[in-house]
Write a protein that holds these residues in place. Sequence first.
Motif, PDB file in Angstrom:
ATOM      1  N   THR A   1      35.874   1.152   1.336  1.00  0.00           N
ATOM      2  CA  THR A   1      37.256   0.671   1.521  1.00  0.00           C
ATOM      3  C   THR A   1      38.279   1.770   1.250  1.00  0.00           C
ATOM      4  O   THR A   1      39.378   1.735   1.807  1.00  0.00           O
TER       5      THR A   1
ATOM      6  N   SER B   1      31.686  -5.530  10.324  1.00  0.00           N
ATOM      7  CA  SER B   1      33.129  -5.333  10.215  1.00  0.00           C
ATOM      8  C   SER B   1      33.462  -3.879   9.883  1.00  0.00           C
ATOM      9  O   SER B   1      34.348  -3.277  10.495  1.00  0.00           O
ATOM     10  N   PHE B   2      32.752  -3.305   8.928  1.00  0.00           N
ATOM     11  CA  PHE B   2      32.977  -1.903   8.579  1.00  0.00           C
ATOM     12  C   PHE B   2      32.622  -0.989   9.760  1.00  0.00           C
ATOM     13  O   PHE B   2      33.305   0.004   9.990  1.00  0.00           O
TER      14      PHE B   2
ATOM     15  N   ALA C   1      29.830  -8.156   6.971  1.00  0.00           N
ATOM     16  CA  ALA C   1      30.704  -7.093   6.467  1.00  0.00           C
ATOM     17  C   ALA C   1      30.277  -5.734   7.010  1.00  0.00           C
ATOM     18  O   ALA C   1      31.126  -4.901   7.348  1.00  0.00           O
TER      19      ALA C   1
ATOM     20  N   ASN D   1      37.332  -3.922   8.439  1.00  0.00           N
ATOM     21  CA  ASN D   1      37.253  -4.554   7.121  1.00  0.00           C
ATOM     22  C   ASN D   1      38.648  -4.932   6.646  1.00  0.00           C
ATOM     23  O   ASN D   1      39.576  -4.134   6.701  1.00  0.00           O
TER      24      ASN D   1
ATOM     25  N   PHE E   1      30.365  -0.768  -0.096  1.00  0.00           N
ATOM     26  CA  PHE E   1      31.598  -1.343   0.453  1.00  0.00           C
ATOM     27  C   PHE E   1      32.813  -0.956  -0.391  1.00  0.00           C
ATOM     28  O   PHE E   1      33.890  -0.677   0.147  1.00  0.00           O
TER      29      PHE E   1
END
Length: 179
Positions: A70, A143-144, A140, A149, A66
């Motif tokens: 990002t 979401s990604f 998550a 995110n 993660f």
Amino acid sequence: MIERQTDSAPGRRARLRAIVALTVFVALLVALFAGQPDNLYLWIKALHIIAVISWMAGLLYLPRLFIYHTDAPSGSVQSETFKTMERRLMKVIMNPAMMIAWVLGLYLAWSVYGFRGGWLHAKLLCVVLLTLVHVHFSRAVTSFQQDANRKSARYWRLMNEAPTLLMILIVILAVVKPF
């Protein structure tokens, strides 16, 4: 044409290998319970530890993915690679390992300790918290996958510590049994 690990064919092969590994694992469990060897407790404990190690490996690695994800621009090759890695880690390793760890752990808590002991209740609370971290990471991943995110790399660095701290508490409670 060069086949990349993010292509669907390697994903299908990885899924097949995971299904075979899980099938062998479950077959071993069934054989153990059916055969009732004198050292059944030790076998179940060993398989529980293997599942916990697998689950923890994922819980420690996923937030690192993660952090790097990002920084990857949405839609980039790098972002799509991270999506594949995160999805496969969650579905192929973490979810099955968590379920096996829970089932075998509950069996051991019931068969050996009858769910008695303050240390056991504290350990189970920590495992519930670890499961909530797993659920948070699972959301998550979703979401990604949707390029939605909203968390920073710093947030994921901090979240990377949660499984570590819970693991330390769980191991101390399981080994030392302080109360």
